[in-house]
Design an enzyme around this catalytic site. Structure first.
Site, PDB file in Angstrom:
ATOM      1  N   GLU A   1      -5.153   9.670   8.346  1.00  0.00           N
ATOM      2  CA  GLU A   1      -3.908   9.508   8.843  1.00  0.00           C
ATOM      3  C   GLU A   1      -3.476  10.340  10.054  1.00  0.00           C
ATOM      4  O   GLU A   1      -2.660  10.067  10.758  1.00  0.00           O
ATOM      5  CB  GLU A   1      -2.762   9.939   7.482  1.00  0.00           C
ATOM      6  CG  GLU A   1      -3.166   9.171   6.368  1.00  0.00           C
ATOM      7  CD  GLU A   1      -1.768   8.345   5.878  1.00  0.00           C
ATOM      8  OE1 GLU A   1      -0.548   9.205   6.058  1.00  0.00           O
ATOM      9  OE2 GLU A   1      -1.545   7.243   5.484  1.00  0.00           O
TER      10      GLU A   1
ATOM     11  N   CYS B   1      -4.003  -1.335  -2.751  1.00  0.00           N
ATOM     12  CA  CYS B   1      -4.078   0.068  -2.660  1.00  0.00           C
ATOM     13  C   CYS B   1      -4.901   0.196  -3.928  1.00  0.00           C
ATOM     14  O   CYS B   1      -4.530  -0.145  -4.920  1.00  0.00           O
ATOM     15  CB  CYS B   1      -2.710   0.802  -2.735  1.00  0.00           C
ATOM     16  SG  CYS B   1      -2.758   2.686  -3.031  1.00  0.00           S
TER      17      CYS B   1
ATOM     18  N   ASP C   1       0.859  -1.073  -0.238  1.00  0.00           N
ATOM     19  CA  ASP C   1       0.163   0.005  -0.086  1.00  0.00           C
ATOM     20  C   ASP C   1       1.067   1.104   0.098  1.00  0.00           C
ATOM     21  O   ASP C   1       2.087   1.282   0.307  1.00  0.00           O
ATOM     22  CB  ASP C   1      -0.770   0.000   1.379  1.00  0.00           C
ATOM     23  CG  ASP C   1      -1.906   1.096   1.267  1.00  0.00           C
ATOM     24  OD1 ASP C   1      -2.726   1.109   0.245  1.00  0.00           O
ATOM     25  OD2 ASP C   1      -1.745   2.253   1.822  1.00  0.00           O
ATOM     26  N   SER C   2       0.229   2.627  -0.454  1.00  0.00           N
ATOM     27  CA  SER C   2       0.959   3.639  -0.297  1.00  0.00           C
ATOM     28  C   SER C   2       1.490   4.085   1.103  1.00  0.00           C
ATOM     29  O   SER C   2       2.389   4.656   1.290  1.00  0.00           O
ATOM     30  CB  SER C   2       0.089   4.752  -0.864  1.00  0.00           C
ATOM     31  OG  SER C   2      -1.029   4.732  -0.151  1.00  0.00           O
TER      32      SER C   2
ATOM     33  N   TYR D   1      -0.573   8.477  -2.581  1.00  0.00           N
ATOM     34  CA  TYR D   1      -0.466   8.220  -4.037  1.00  0.00           C
ATOM     35  C   TYR D   1      -1.759   9.096  -4.679  1.00  0.00           C
ATOM     36  O   TYR D   1      -1.518   9.158  -5.866  1.00  0.00           O
ATOM     37  CB  TYR D   1      -0.556   6.583  -4.343  1.00  0.00           C
ATOM     38  CG  TYR D   1       0.756   6.297  -4.095  1.00  0.00           C
ATOM     39  CD1 TYR D   1       1.840   6.597  -3.456  1.00  0.00           C
ATOM     40  CD2 TYR D   1       1.036   4.792  -4.667  1.00  0.00           C
ATOM     41  CE1 TYR D   1       2.980   5.869  -3.430  1.00  0.00           C
ATOM     42  CE2 TYR D   1       2.113   4.140  -4.615  1.00  0.00           C
ATOM     43  CZ  TYR D   1       3.202   4.534  -3.695  1.00  0.00           C
ATOM     44  OH  TYR D   1       4.257   3.889  -3.723  1.00  0.00           O
ATOM     45  N   GLY D   2      -2.856   9.107  -3.912  1.00  0.00           N
ATOM     46  CA  GLY D   2      -4.021   9.535  -4.685  1.00  0.00           C
ATOM     47  C   GLY D   2      -3.859  10.717  -5.587  1.00  0.00           C
ATOM     48  O   GLY D   2      -4.528  10.585  -6.534  1.00  0.00           O
TER      49      GLY D   2
ATOM     50  N   THR E   1      -5.418   2.966  -5.507  1.00  0.00           N
ATOM     51  CA  THR E   1      -4.752   3.839  -6.449  1.00  0.00           C
ATOM     52  C   THR E   1      -3.742   2.992  -7.331  1.00  0.00           C
ATOM     53  O   THR E   1      -3.814   3.228  -8.594  1.00  0.00           O
ATOM     54  CB  THR E   1      -4.189   5.031  -5.595  1.00  0.00           C
ATOM     55  OG1 THR E   1      -5.233   5.699  -4.634  1.00  0.00           O
ATOM     56  CG2 THR E   1      -3.835   6.087  -6.628  1.00  0.00           C
TER      57      THR E   1
ATOM     58  N   CYS F   1     -11.085   2.718  -1.242  1.00  0.00           N
ATOM     59  CA  CYS F   1     -10.138   3.475  -0.795  1.00  0.00           C
ATOM     60  C   CYS F   1      -9.666   2.518   0.400  1.00  0.00           C
ATOM     61  O   CYS F   1     -10.581   2.527   1.087  1.00  0.00           O
ATOM     62  CB  CYS F   1      -9.744   4.669  -0.603  1.00  0.00           C
ATOM     63  SG  CYS F   1      -8.349   5.266   0.392  1.00  0.00           S
ATOM     64  N   THR F   2      -8.303   2.002   0.809  1.00  0.00           N
ATOM     65  CA  THR F   2      -8.340   0.923   1.747  1.00  0.00           C
ATOM     66  C   THR F   2      -8.184   1.879   3.170  1.00  0.00           C
ATOM     67  O   THR F   2      -8.154   1.168   4.234  1.00  0.00           O
ATOM     68  CB  THR F   2      -6.846   0.264   1.586  1.00  0.00           C
ATOM     69  OG1 THR F   2      -5.945   1.125   1.262  1.00  0.00           O
ATOM     70  CG2 THR F   2      -7.316  -0.698   0.445  1.00  0.00           C
ATOM     71  N   HIS F   3      -7.972   3.365   3.148  1.00  0.00           N
ATOM     72  CA  HIS F   3      -7.929   4.060   4.255  1.00  0.00           C
ATOM     73  C   HIS F   3      -9.491   4.175   4.827  1.00  0.00           C
ATOM     74  O   HIS F   3      -9.613   4.422   6.138  1.00  0.00           O
ATOM     75  CB  HIS F   3      -7.514   5.265   4.008  1.00  0.00           C
ATOM     76  CG  HIS F   3      -6.072   5.523   4.042  1.00  0.00           C
ATOM     77  ND1 HIS F   3      -5.316   4.825   3.205  1.00  0.00           N
ATOM     78  CD2 HIS F   3      -5.186   6.123   5.032  1.00  0.00           C
ATOM     79  CE1 HIS F   3      -3.951   5.044   3.129  1.00  0.00           C
ATOM     80  NE2 HIS F   3      -3.959   5.805   4.316  1.00  0.00           N
TER      81      HIS F   3
HETATM   82  N1  DGL Z   1      -4.711   3.446   0.209  1.00  0.00           N
HETATM   83  C1  DGL Z   1      -5.155   4.236  -0.874  1.00  0.00           C
HETATM   84  C2  DGL Z   1      -5.968   3.769  -1.944  1.00  0.00           C
HETATM   85  O1  DGL Z   1      -6.564   2.676  -1.383  1.00  0.00           O
HETATM   86  C3  DGL Z   1      -5.230   5.543  -0.850  1.00  0.00           C
HETATM   87  C4  DGL Z   1      -4.084   6.257   0.107  1.00  0.00           C
HETATM   88  C5  DGL Z   1      -3.152   7.338  -0.668  1.00  0.00           C
HETATM   89  O2  DGL Z   1      -3.814   8.259  -1.502  1.00  0.00           O
HETATM   90  O3  DGL Z   1      -2.049   7.073  -0.814  1.00  0.00           O
HETATM   91  O4  DGL Z   1      -6.205   4.235  -2.774  1.00  0.00           O
END
Ligand code: DGL
Length: 281
Positions: free
Chosen positions: A156, A71, A8-9, A40-41, A73, A190-192
């Site tokens: 975060e 992730c 993941d990012s 990464y978004g 993204t 999004c995994t967050h």
């Molecule tokens: N975890 C990333 C996803 O699932 C998003 C977080 C990021 O922007 O890096 O898209």
């Protein structure tokens, strides 16, 4: 034989890893969060591809025969190129899988109205990967997307727990529901976002269900391993009890350990690693 790599990012993929270890506890796993370069978004296609490519190469160096891009993204912007151009050259017998396809395969089954909302990063929304993949399985499903650029920073920093973040949570939900009043299923793409799930439900009518991806990805991986014994046989793990878990970050390990528990649901001890670009291959 080697562990399953989970990438993941940053911290978000830990929500996926937590489901993977619950459903498939006997395998060995290595998690890598590219915290030094997250989020990464908002990044370009080229940048997300370059970063993700480096990470995949690192996992292969660690002996992982299978890497999950946990992730959205990275799955949206890098997976196809890696599968098409890099894997055949680097390691044709290795596999890299993403989280969008397994979700797209089943999301239509959740909706009665035939209208599904996707909440995701700007990068994932712009890539249009969700509508494209979903329409392969559910051509008649109406897919509505909303980018939520403020959510990853809110999560975060832990600010999402404070009531002062309410307007920022509502803002994107309102924008999504304005697109269609028939949406009855919302995917946290999004995994967050699973950390926000409870807060999101607070602002939605009970008739709208909110789906996160952890269990979907874990079920799909179990299925995949059953269908691909040639990969399953190459994944290490003990025959009874729990396999090993190794946590790595490209940023500070002490910070990662402090924050990771919120996402993983248990304390972790990580190590710092460097992604060295093209070296070693
Ligand atoms: N975890 C990333 C996803 O699932 C998003 C977080 C990021 O922007 O890096 O898209």
């Amino acid at each position: 034989m080697g562990p399953i790599g989970v990438f993941d990012s940053g911290y978000g993929g830990l929500t996926i890893l937590s489901s993977l270890v619950r459903h498939l506890p006997r395998h060995d796993y290595i998690y890598l969060g590219d915290n030094a370069r997250a989020p990464y978004g908002p990044r370009s296609f080229e940048t997300v591809y370059a970063y993700t490519r480096e990470a995949v190469r690192w996992f292969f160096d660690q002996g992982c025969p299978l890497v999950i891009l946990a992730c959205n993204t990275a799955s949206a912007k890098a997976l196809r190129n890696i599968q098409q151009y890099d894997l055949p050259v680097w390691a044709p017998d290795h596999r890299v899988l993403g989280v969008i396809r397994p979700t797209a395969e089943i999301i239509g089954g959740y909706s009665k109205s035939g209208h599904v909302g996707i909440l995701a990063t700007d990068g994932t929304v712009r890539s249009a990967s969700y509508p494209m993949e979903i329409h392969k399985f559910f051509p008649d499903l109406h897919v509505w997307q909303q980018a939520c650029p403020l959510w990853v920073p809110l999560i975060e920093t832990g600010e999402y727990l404070d009531p002062s973040s309410d307007p920022f949570i509502r803002k994107y939900l309102d924008s999504l529901l304005k697109q269609s009043s028939l949406i009855d299923t919302i995917l946290l793409g999004c995994t967050h976002y699973p950390l926000l799930a409870q807060r999101i439900r607070q602002f939605l009518p009970a008739s709208i269900q909110v789906i996160d991806q952890g269990d979907i990805v874990a079920d799909s991986l179990r299925d995949y391993l059953e269908r691909h014994p040639e990969i399953r046989q190459r994944i290490s793990g003990v025959s009874a009890g729990a396999g090993s878990r190794r946590f790595c970050t490209t940023d500070r390990a002490d910070v990662f350990d402090r924050e990771a528990a919120r996402f993983f649901g248990a304390t972790v001890q990580s190590e710092h690693i460097r992604l060295s670009g093209e070296s070693g291959w």
